[in-house]
Design a protein around this motif. Structure first.
Motif, mmCIF file in Angstrom:
data_model
loop_
_atom_site.group_PDB
_atom_site.id
_atom_site.type_symbol
_atom_site.label_atom_id
_atom_site.label_comp_id
_atom_site.label_asym_id
_atom_site.label_seq_id
_atom_site.Cartn_x
_atom_site.Cartn_y
_atom_site.Cartn_z
ATOM 1 N N CYS A 439 0.819 -1.217 0.000
ATOM 2 C CA CYS A 439 0.000 0.000 0.000
ATOM 3 C C CYS A 439 0.861 1.279 0.000
ATOM 4 O O CYS A 439 0.582 2.208 -0.771
ATOM 5 N N PRO A 440 1.923 1.422 0.866
ATOM 6 C CA PRO A 440 2.745 2.648 0.820
ATOM 7 C C PRO A 440 3.428 2.854 -0.537
ATOM 8 O O PRO A 440 3.543 3.990 -1.014
ATOM 9 N N ARG A 441 3.884 1.775 -1.177
ATOM 10 C CA ARG A 441 4.530 1.917 -2.488
ATOM 11 C C ARG A 441 3.557 2.463 -3.523
ATOM 12 O O ARG A 441 3.909 3.346 -4.309
ATOM 13 N N LEU A 442 2.342 1.933 -3.514
ATOM 14 C CA LEU A 442 1.341 2.419 -4.470
ATOM 15 C C LEU A 442 0.979 3.868 -4.201
ATOM 16 O O LEU A 442 0.768 4.657 -5.133
ATOM 17 N N SER A 443 0.938 4.232 -2.919
ATOM 18 C CA SER A 443 0.626 5.614 -2.565
ATOM 19 C C SER A 443 1.729 6.566 -3.039
ATOM 20 O O SER A 443 1.441 7.641 -3.604
ATOM 21 N N GLN A 447 1.500 9.621 -5.960
ATOM 22 C CA GLN A 447 1.920 10.999 -5.698
ATOM 23 C C GLN A 447 2.988 11.451 -6.679
ATOM 24 O O GLN A 447 3.008 12.614 -7.105
ATOM 25 N N SER A 448 3.899 10.563 -7.075
ATOM 26 C CA SER A 448 4.939 10.941 -8.024
ATOM 27 C C SER A 448 4.362 11.233 -9.400
ATOM 28 O O SER A 448 4.861 12.084 -10.145
ATOM 29 N N HIS A 449 3.298 10.544 -9.772
ATOM 30 C CA HIS A 449 2.644 10.811 -11.067
ATOM 31 C C HIS A 449 1.902 12.131 -11.047
ATOM 32 O O HIS A 449 1.872 12.846 -12.045
ATOM 33 N N ILE A 450 1.334 12.478 -9.892
ATOM 34 C CA ILE A 450 0.601 13.734 -9.806
ATOM 35 C C ILE A 450 1.563 14.920 -9.795
ATOM 36 O O ILE A 450 1.331 15.945 -10.413
ATOM 37 N N GLY A 451 2.720 14.776 -9.082
ATOM 38 C CA GLY A 451 3.727 15.847 -9.021
ATOM 39 C C GLY A 451 3.415 16.826 -7.924
ATOM 40 O O GLY A 451 2.322 16.823 -7.339
ATOM 41 N N PRO A 452 4.404 17.720 -7.569
ATOM 42 C CA PRO A 452 4.191 18.700 -6.505
ATOM 43 C C PRO A 452 3.166 19.749 -6.919
ATOM 44 O O PRO A 452 3.048 20.101 -8.084
#
Length: 456
Positions: A439-443, A447-452
């Motif tokens: 679950c943490p890896r998928l989370s 987030q990395s795909h969405i970006g800051p």
């Protein structure tokens, strides 16, 4: 001497036959022409009692004809019944069709009233087509009260009319069968039918009566049949009252033939599969509904799973099959082999795990469903775990112990994470106090795909 007498008799008999004196070809009072005077005299000599015989013969023929008329055999069984059940003429039907068209346009789209109006329009057009075809006395298709009657070609005499309860003589009488509810009747009984097709009720209201024998009493029925409104009583005068165990209402002997059926309410509440007497209408309704998955057992009687072990077993098999379904949908070999079609008679088994049909419950009680479903479950698991490399590649490795074989969500010794659907050994999953490692890896990946995010 005797030979001479015989020859003389044969000669006279031959001369008589040449005169063509056949009493069946002449009226009793018709006089013999002069040309036959000689033969007439001979007939009197050879057959002195011919006149008396002819008179008595005609009396017997006339008496036999009277008996035939008394038996009703002179009735025309092939004539069209007086008074067509289509009450409207062509002009009125055309006017009614135009009115229904306007009603359909005025009603809200996709509403139940609009759907019912469309059904009515179809029936009116079919009736109009029947009236505009004057060449056929007995049409092959008859539409009445949402029944769709087809003329039967069978000459069987083992059928009974559902309207008048008498035998249908296929060799002499025209009869029809509804393709929707299998209602059978004589052509002469069509215009007397008052009950609509059972299939229309099944289409609009697919549910069972879940109260056990909801009896209302004869007084609530005004001492009349629950279907045809004929006077009835428990004493059998003027007609016997028979109770339907499904509806709890009383019916006459014409509407209740003492048919027996399994009652859904008794199955769900008591797990009772004994058959009970039902009326004809209920019998047809239960027959059409028996394979429809409309029973949600966990909502109606959740305690049933605590007392019936077979239900728990079937529920687990169904849950496993739902977990196998994604493998088959994405597997080319499984689609070519059409593995899921093994459940085509129970389509709801590949859609959910909580809906049951009455036939499912009957098969569970007899043990038939358990055997069938276990065999299908074994075939599905063999394809995923042994036969197909693509499906094997979609398996899981337990990330908590990183040991053991490839795991699948339908294995009996595994547990599945409710959030990410990762599969672990059951013992590892419940003994480990940490959260699911996937679950943490998928989370973090999401987030990395969405970006800051940047402030405006």
């Amino acid at each position: 001497m005797s030979c001479q007498i015989d020859m003389e008799y044969d000669e006279r008999l031959a001369r008589f036959r040449q005169g063509h004196l056949n009493p069946f070809n002449k009226d009793p009072g018709e006089k013999v022409e002069k040309g036959g005077e000689e033969e007439g005299d001979l007939s009197v000599k050879v057959f002195p009692n011919l006149g008396l015989y002819t008179d008595s013969l005609y009396r017997e023929v006339n008496a036999h004809t009277d008996r035939v008329m008394d038996l009703g055999l002179a009735e025309d069984h092939f004539s069209k019944p007086v008074g067509s059940f289509v009450a409207l003429d062509i002009e009125n039907l055309k006017r009614a069709i135009d009115e229904v068209k306007q009603v359909i346009l005025d009603l809200p789209e996709h509403s139940e009233k609009q759907k019912d109006a469309v059904v009515k329009l179809i029936h009116l057009r079919l009736k109009l087509q029947e009236l505009q075809d004057p060449d056929e006395d007995e049409p092959d298709i008859q539409i009445l009260l949402e029944h769709r009657f087809y003329k039967e070609k069978s000459k069987s005499v083992k059928q009974f009319c559902d309207k008048c309860s008498t035998i249908i003589w296929g060799l002499l009488q025209t009869w029809y069968t509804c393709t929707g509810c299998y209602y059978r009747c004589h052509s002469k009984c069509l215009n007397q039918i008052t009950k609509s097709c059972v299939r229309s009720k099944v289409s609009h209201q697919s549910e069972f009566e879940l109260n056990i024998c909801p009896e209302v009493g004869l007084d609530r029925q005004d001492y009349r049949c629950g279907e045809c409104r004929q006077l009835i009583s428990l004493r059998g005068v003027p007609s016997e009252a028979r109770m339907c165990d499904y509806t709890g209402r009383y019916y006459c002997s014409s509407c209740h033939w003492n048919d027996v059926a399994v009652i859904p309410a008794r199955v769900i509440h008591n797990w009772d599969f004994e058959t009970h007497k039902v009326c004809r209408y209920s019998m047809r309704y239960l027959t059409l509904m028996i394979s429809r998955p409309v029973l949600k057992l966990r909502a109606i009687n959740p305690l049933l799973f605590n007392y019936v072990e077979e239900l728990v077993e079937i529920r687990k098999l169904r849950q496993d099959i739902l977990l196998m379904k994604p493998y088959f949908i994405t597997c080319k070999e499984a689609m070519e082999a059409r593995l899921l079609l093994q459940l085509q008679d129970r389509q709801h088994f590949v859609e959910n795990d909580d809906m049951y049909s009455l036939q499912d419950l009957i098969d569970i009680a007899t043990g038939r469903l358990s055997c069938t479903l276990t065999e299908i479950h074994t075939t599905f698991a063999k394809h995923i775990k042994l036969d197909c490399e693509r499906c094997q590649a979609k398996g899981f490795v337990c990330e908590l112990c990183k040991e053991g074989d490839v795991l699948f969500p339908f294995d009996s010794h595994t547990s599945v994470c409710q959030d990410c659907s990762a599969v672990f050994h059951r013992d590892c999953y419940y003994d480990n106090s940490t959260t699911c490692p996937r679950c943490p890896r998928l989370s973090m990946r999401r987030q990395s795909h969405i970006g800051p995010t940047h402030p405006d």
